[in-house]
Design a protein around this motif. Structure first.
Motif, PDB file in Angstrom:
ATOM      1  N   LEU A  91       0.826  -1.210   0.000  1.00 50.90           N
ATOM      2  CA  LEU A  91       0.000   0.000   0.000  1.00 50.90           C
ATOM      3  C   LEU A  91       0.861   1.262   0.000  1.00 50.90           C
ATOM      4  N   LEU A  92       1.902   1.263   0.792  1.00 54.43           N
ATOM      5  CA  LEU A  92       2.753   2.443   0.900  1.00 54.43           C
ATOM      6  C   LEU A  92       3.612   2.650  -0.339  1.00 54.43           C
ATOM      7  N   ARG A  99      -3.725   4.346   1.562  1.00 53.35           N
ATOM      8  CA  ARG A  99      -2.311   4.428   1.905  1.00 53.35           C
ATOM      9  C   ARG A  99      -2.078   5.377   3.081  1.00 53.35           C
ATOM     10  N   ARG A 103      -0.607   4.482   6.899  1.00 49.01           N
ATOM     11  CA  ARG A 103       0.551   5.179   7.461  1.00 49.01           C
ATOM     12  C   ARG A 103       0.249   5.668   8.874  1.00 49.01           C
TER      13      ARG A 103
END
Length: 294
Positions: A91-92, A99, A103
């Motif tokens: 995702l990052l 995303r 985080r």
């Protein structure tokens, strides 16, 4: 010849501080623990040499259950951390929805001190005023308060979930760094040929992540196998020993019951298991490093 000798002496001088540190901090306590495991050392008696008696005591039905429980606890904890961490790193590493949220969710375990975070989860697992029990009652999944740490099955999985929460950020950052090290030309070439995102991940990203995944799995395995804080703060190995792992049992024997000889024997057994894990890791990584040269 003189220059080479000077270089060798200089190299040994550089290695000497690290060698002394290992000898004093690691080697001496390890040898002393091994010797202590063959004695009946305790707080109440004079130390006598007893041979393999302490090892005979630990290989009984009760400790066999502790060993199995430790391996099951470690396996599921590492497996879940690797799955969530790899998914989070993906995702990052890509511009996909969620995303930013991920985080934010990965930051608290790094910001909050470990002991404070574990106490927080202990409050959340509480049946009377815990948030998790309250939410389950509000949505109608349970009829009354659920004390997760009061029952063996739920306490076992509660400790695993807490360990996953603490360990996922490290796995995520490590896997993210490994993904960003993959040459972008490979993905661009596959994208030009019409390969979709999932196909590129399955055939390019995932195979190239295997060495990093093995390394991270081994580091996480050693850390999880030796994990003491989480279980001790949440349950102290209870209820009825359902969350007692080898490290907890060693602490209870050596420190709680003052049976230093028996506790040392358990510590030696833990060291043997970790040495086997490390040996398997080095064998696998050396084989992987030789594959491209074939």
């Amino acid at each position: 010849m003189e220059a080479r000798r000077s270089a060798v002496i200089f190299a040994w001088c550089l290695l000497l501080p690290a060698a002394l540190y290992i000898a004093v901090i690691v080697a001496y306590p390890l040898v002393d623990t091994f010797i202590l495991s063959f004695t009946d050392a305790s707080l109440k008696r004079v130390t006598n040499w007893v041979g393999w008696v302490n090892y005979d005591k630990i290989f009984n039905h009760t400790f066999a259950d502790v060993i199995i429980r430790t391996f099951v606890w470690t396996f599921f904890s590492v497996l879940i951390k690797m799955i969530i961490g790899t998914f989070g790193a993906t995702l990052l590493n890509t511009a996909v929805p969620g995303r930013t949220l991920f985080r934010i969710l990965t930051m608290p375990p790094w910001i909050v001190p470990m002991a404070i975070g574990i106490f927080m989860w202990g409050w959340m697992y509480n049946g009377q005023f815990g948030m998790i029990s309250g939410m389950l009652q509000r949505v109608g999944l349970v009829d009354g308060p659920v004390a997760f740490l009061a029952y063996g099955s739920t306490a076992f999985w509660a400790t695993i979930f807490t360990d996953v929460w603490i360990g996922v950020p490290m796995v995520t950052l490590y896997m993210l760094a490994a993904m960003q090290a993959i040459p972008s030309d490979l993905h661009e070439a596959a994208w030009t040929d019409g390969a979709g995102r999932f196909y590129r991940f399955r055939r390019i990203t995932l195979p190239l992540l295997v060495p990093s995944m093995i390394t991270m799995s081994m580091l996480s395995l050693i850390s999880t196998f030796n994990s003491f804080d989480i279980i001790w703060i949440l349950t102290q190995g209870g209820p009825s020993g359902s969350t007692t792992t080898m490290i907890i049992d060693t602490y209870k024997t050596a420190i709680g019951s003052y049976k230093y000889g028996e506790g040392a024997a358990r510590a030696v057994l833990i060291c043997i298991f970790l040495s086997i894990f490390s040996y398997c890791y080095f064998r696998v990584t050396s084989r992987l490093s030789q594959e491209p040269a074939r």
